[in-house]
Design a protein around this motif. Structure first.
Motif, PDB file in Angstrom:
ATOM      1  N   PRO A  57       0.806  -1.231   0.000  1.00 21.37           N
ATOM      2  CA  PRO A  57       0.000   0.000   0.000  1.00 21.37           C
ATOM      3  C   PRO A  57       0.835   1.275   0.000  1.00 21.37           C
ATOM      4  O   PRO A  57       0.448   2.278  -0.612  1.00 21.37           O
ATOM      5  CB  PRO A  57      -0.839  -0.120   1.272  1.00 21.37           C
ATOM      6  CG  PRO A  57      -0.093  -1.088   2.142  1.00 21.37           C
ATOM      7  CD  PRO A  57       0.545  -2.054   1.201  1.00 21.37           C
ATOM      8  N   LEU A  58       1.990   1.255   0.687  1.00 26.27           N
ATOM      9  CA  LEU A  58       2.825   2.457   0.718  1.00 26.27           C
ATOM     10  C   LEU A  58       3.396   2.758  -0.660  1.00 26.27           C
ATOM     11  O   LEU A  58       3.505   3.925  -1.062  1.00 26.27           O
ATOM     12  CB  LEU A  58       3.957   2.287   1.733  1.00 26.27           C
ATOM     13  CG  LEU A  58       3.528   2.075   3.195  1.00 26.27           C
ATOM     14  CD1 LEU A  58       4.762   1.978   4.090  1.00 26.27           C
ATOM     15  CD2 LEU A  58       2.624   3.201   3.667  1.00 26.27           C
ATOM     16  N   LEU A  59       3.759   1.714  -1.397  1.00 26.84           N
ATOM     17  CA  LEU A  59       4.282   1.906  -2.749  1.00 26.84           C
ATOM     18  C   LEU A  59       3.190   2.430  -3.677  1.00 26.84           C
ATOM     19  O   LEU A  59       3.408   3.387  -4.425  1.00 26.84           O
ATOM     20  CB  LEU A  59       4.837   0.589  -3.282  1.00 26.84           C
ATOM     21  CG  LEU A  59       5.311   0.603  -4.751  1.00 26.84           C
ATOM     22  CD1 LEU A  59       6.413   1.628  -4.959  1.00 26.84           C
ATOM     23  CD2 LEU A  59       5.750  -0.781  -5.181  1.00 26.84           C
ATOM     24  N   TRP A  60       2.009   1.804  -3.628  1.00 29.40           N
ATOM     25  CA  TRP A  60       0.917   2.255  -4.514  1.00 29.40           C
ATOM     26  C   TRP A  60       0.537   3.705  -4.212  1.00 29.40           C
ATOM     27  O   TRP A  60       0.365   4.501  -5.135  1.00 29.40           O
ATOM     28  CB  TRP A  60      -0.315   1.359  -4.356  1.00 29.40           C
ATOM     29  CG  TRP A  60      -0.096  -0.121  -4.436  1.00 29.40           C
ATOM     30  CD1 TRP A  60      -0.736  -1.074  -3.712  1.00 29.40           C
ATOM     31  CD2 TRP A  60       0.795  -0.851  -5.312  1.00 29.40           C
ATOM     32  NE1 TRP A  60      -0.308  -2.330  -4.037  1.00 29.40           N
ATOM     33  CE2 TRP A  60       0.636  -2.233  -5.027  1.00 29.40           C
ATOM     34  CE3 TRP A  60       1.712  -0.469  -6.288  1.00 29.40           C
ATOM     35  CZ2 TRP A  60       1.349  -3.220  -5.691  1.00 29.40           C
ATOM     36  CZ3 TRP A  60       2.434  -1.459  -6.950  1.00 29.40           C
ATOM     37  CH2 TRP A  60       2.253  -2.806  -6.652  1.00 29.40           C
ATOM     38  N   ALA A  61       0.436   4.043  -2.934  1.00 27.21           N
ATOM     39  CA  ALA A  61       0.082   5.413  -2.567  1.00 27.21           C
ATOM     40  C   ALA A  61       1.165   6.404  -2.984  1.00 27.21           C
ATOM     41  O   ALA A  61       0.865   7.519  -3.428  1.00 27.21           O
ATOM     42  CB  ALA A  61      -0.160   5.510  -1.058  1.00 27.21           C
ATOM     43  N   SER A  62       2.426   6.000  -2.863  1.00 24.18           N
ATOM     44  CA  SER A  62       3.526   6.877  -3.272  1.00 24.18           C
ATOM     45  C   SER A  62       3.486   7.151  -4.774  1.00 24.18           C
ATOM     46  O   SER A  62       3.703   8.281  -5.226  1.00 24.18           O
ATOM     47  CB  SER A  62       4.871   6.257  -2.892  1.00 24.18           C
ATOM     48  OG  SER A  62       4.991   6.133  -1.487  1.00 24.18           O
ATOM     49  N   LEU A  63       3.205   6.115  -5.558  1.00 29.92           N
ATOM     50  CA  LEU A  63       3.122   6.296  -7.008  1.00 29.92           C
ATOM     51  C   LEU A  63       1.943   7.190  -7.380  1.00 29.92           C
ATOM     52  O   LEU A  63       2.046   8.035  -8.281  1.00 29.92           O
ATOM     53  CB  LEU A  63       2.995   4.939  -7.693  1.00 29.92           C
ATOM     54  CG  LEU A  63       4.264   4.073  -7.662  1.00 29.92           C
ATOM     55  CD1 LEU A  63       3.958   2.654  -8.127  1.00 29.92           C
ATOM     56  CD2 LEU A  63       5.363   4.690  -8.535  1.00 29.92           C
ATOM     57  N   VAL A  64       0.827   7.023  -6.684  1.00 25.00           N
ATOM     58  CA  VAL A  64      -0.311   7.919  -6.900  1.00 25.00           C
ATOM     59  C   VAL A  64       0.083   9.359  -6.552  1.00 25.00           C
ATOM     60  O   VAL A  64      -0.273  10.311  -7.259  1.00 25.00           O
ATOM     61  CB  VAL A  64      -1.527   7.469  -6.067  1.00 25.00           C
ATOM     62  CG1 VAL A  64      -2.623   8.539  -6.079  1.00 25.00           C
ATOM     63  CG2 VAL A  64      -2.077   6.157  -6.608  1.00 25.00           C
ATOM     64  N   GLY A  65       0.824   9.528  -5.460  1.00 22.10           N
ATOM     65  CA  GLY A  65       1.276  10.864  -5.073  1.00 22.10           C
ATOM     66  C   GLY A  65       2.194  11.501  -6.089  1.00 22.10           C
ATOM     67  O   GLY A  65       2.101  12.699  -6.378  1.00 22.10           O
ATOM     68  N   VAL A  66       3.093  10.699  -6.680  1.00 22.17           N
ATOM     69  CA  VAL A  66       3.965  11.212  -7.747  1.00 22.17           C
ATOM     70  C   VAL A  66       3.112  11.711  -8.918  1.00 22.17           C
ATOM     71  O   VAL A  66       3.335  12.790  -9.466  1.00 22.17           O
ATOM     72  CB  VAL A  66       4.946  10.125  -8.231  1.00 22.17           C
ATOM     73  CG1 VAL A  66       5.691  10.589  -9.476  1.00 22.17           C
ATOM     74  CG2 VAL A  66       5.935   9.768  -7.121  1.00 22.17           C
ATOM     75  N   GLY A  67       2.110  10.896  -9.298  1.00 21.40           N
ATOM     76  CA  GLY A  67       1.253  11.291 -10.404  1.00 21.40           C
ATOM     77  C   GLY A  67       0.441  12.525 -10.107  1.00 21.40           C
ATOM     78  O   GLY A  67       0.319  13.428 -10.956  1.00 21.40           O
ATOM     79  N   CYS A  68      -0.114  12.615  -8.903  1.00 22.60           N
ATOM     80  CA  CYS A  68      -0.927  13.780  -8.530  1.00 22.60           C
ATOM     81  C   CYS A  68      -0.082  15.054  -8.466  1.00 22.60           C
ATOM     82  O   CYS A  68      -0.443  16.082  -9.047  1.00 22.60           O
ATOM     83  CB  CYS A  68      -1.596  13.533  -7.181  1.00 22.60           C
ATOM     84  SG  CYS A  68      -2.909  12.303  -7.204  1.00 22.60           S
ATOM     85  N   GLY A  69       1.041  14.991  -7.748  1.00 25.36           N
ATOM     86  CA  GLY A  69       1.877  16.176  -7.603  1.00 25.36           C
ATOM     87  C   GLY A  69       2.494  16.613  -8.914  1.00 25.36           C
ATOM     88  O   GLY A  69       2.525  17.805  -9.241  1.00 25.36           O
TER      89      GLY A  69
END
Length: 402
Positions: A305-317
């Motif tokens: 979950p931490l990896l998936w959320a981090s990748l989502v954060g990269v995309g959002c930011g």
């Protein structure tokens, strides 16, 4: 890449006033989310104080997004009548007034304050890209990056300080009131900007319309789809992770990474974008991060979950800061940057307001999140296409020049 000559820099040889301009812009950015998000951690105290339902409380966070969409369209007309510095000061004062009204123990007055708060933030959201282009024509990448970071930090402060201030002073009014005081302090840094030459209202203001320009529409769609993506994921990722078997702490930690991981990309993407003639490599990298994170959430959300959320954060930011950069890079002057910002943000935030609703309805109908995540993947592919077109080296062309 800037096309401005050195003589276009209004602060050339004036480092003190340039420093004040940087502080004014960044403090303004810090005030654009805190007054909205601060109510989230205080939901139970505010509902009890106002005696309102959960759905009534939800208007305190959704109304500003609707204001962003509607009021953004009015900003170019306002900028033809008043200078951007005057509008910035007015916007900050109205933010302060809106937050103060949200302190009144009357739900109708709180809603009025919420509308004023959303309208003022919409005004500043649209103005700032044009001001960046006008104040710092040779440093648009750096200033857009700093603006994006400060925007995220301001939102984080609104959430982070809410509970400690509540516990320290014993009432939810105190953490909310902080966001009425800060905008007033910020106006002090804007007063010297009123004397900056070459950035005021044009002598012969011309209405700039970009509604028939394909490039402007590509940027608008890119902005809208990234807004839909961010607000949808920020709203529903905790629920997705909880239903996958994670406990509340782990789900909350993972969701917090969306904002935390996005901060360095908020800073770096605009700097890289300003140095490139074409930003297609950035568009592709942002897409790959987002798409991989969505695949992980769809496939095995509890596995990493931490990896998936981090990748989502990269995309959002990355997508948000790239969209803000395109407002400046694809415009030939401040008026075009303001018009493009207004067009893109009006549609973008209307889409953003619909995102959590659409995903929530899909979850209710299906009983699972797979369909909603597949929709997000499809929209990411559409966002890639819009970004690919918007990233080509070109300038928007106003309708009257076609």
């Amino acid at each position: 890449m800037s096309t401005h000559a050195a003589g276009d820099d209004p602060f050339l040889g004036r480092p003190l006033i340039a420093g004040l301009a940087v502080v004014a812009l960044l403090l303004t950015a810090a005030n654009l989310r805190g007054g909205i998000v601060v109510v989230g951690p205080l939901v139970e105290q505010i509902r009890s104080s106002l005696a309102i339902s959960a759905s009534a409380f939800s208007l305190l966070t959704t109304l500003p997004l609707l204001c962003f969409g509607v009021i953004s369209l009015c900003v170019p007309a306002l900028s033809r009548r008043w200078s951007p510095q005057v509008l910035a000061i007015a916007g900050l004062l109205v933010i302060g007034l809106g937050v103060l009204l949200r302190l009144v123990n009357d739900y109708a007055v709180v809603l009025l304050g919420t509308l004023l708060l959303g309208a003022a933030i919409a005004l500043l959201n649209v103005l700032i890209p044009g001001l960046v282009k006008a104040f710092f024509p040779r440093k648009v990448g750096l200033m857009t990056g700093l603006y994006s970071v400060t925007l995220s930090v301001g939102a984080g402060m609104g959430v982070y300080l809410a509970v400690p201030l509540l516990e320290r002073f014993g009432h939810w009014h105190y953490p909310v009131a902080l966001w009425a005081v800060l905008p007033l302090l910020c106006t002090l840094f804007w007063l010297p900007m009123l004397r900056v030459e070459g950035v005021g209202r044009p002598a012969n203001p011309v209405r700039v319309s970009l509604w028939r320009d394909k490039l402007a529409w590509a940027i608008t769609c890119y902005m809208g789809l990234q807004s839909f993506y961010f607000y949808s994921m920020a709203t529903w990722m905790p629920k997705m992770l909880l239903e996958s078997g994670l406990d509340a702490h782990d789900a909350g930690t993972a969701t917090a990474l969306i904002n935390l991981v996005s901060i360095p990309f908020n800073f770096l993407v605009p700097i890289m974008a300003a140095r490139l003639a074409s930003q297609r490599r950035l568009v592709l990298g942002i897409f790959l991060a987002s798409f991989t994170g969505l695949i992980g959430l769809w496939w095995q959300p509890a596995m990493a979950p931490l990896l998936w959320a981090s990748l989502v954060g990269v995309g959002c930011g990355g997508a948000l800061s790239l969209a803000l950069s395109l407002f400046v890079l694809r415009a030939a002057n401040t008026a075009q940057a303001t018009a493009l910002s207004a067009m893109a943000q009006s549609i973008g935030y209307l889409l953003a307001a619909s995102g959590p609703v659409v995903l929530g309805m899909m979850r209710d109908v299906e009983g699972a999140w797979q369909g909603a995540l597949l929709l997000m993947m499809a929209l990411q592919c559409l966002q890639l296409g819009c970004g690919w077109y918007a990233a080509r080296p070109a300038k928007v062309v106003p309708d009257q020049q076609k």
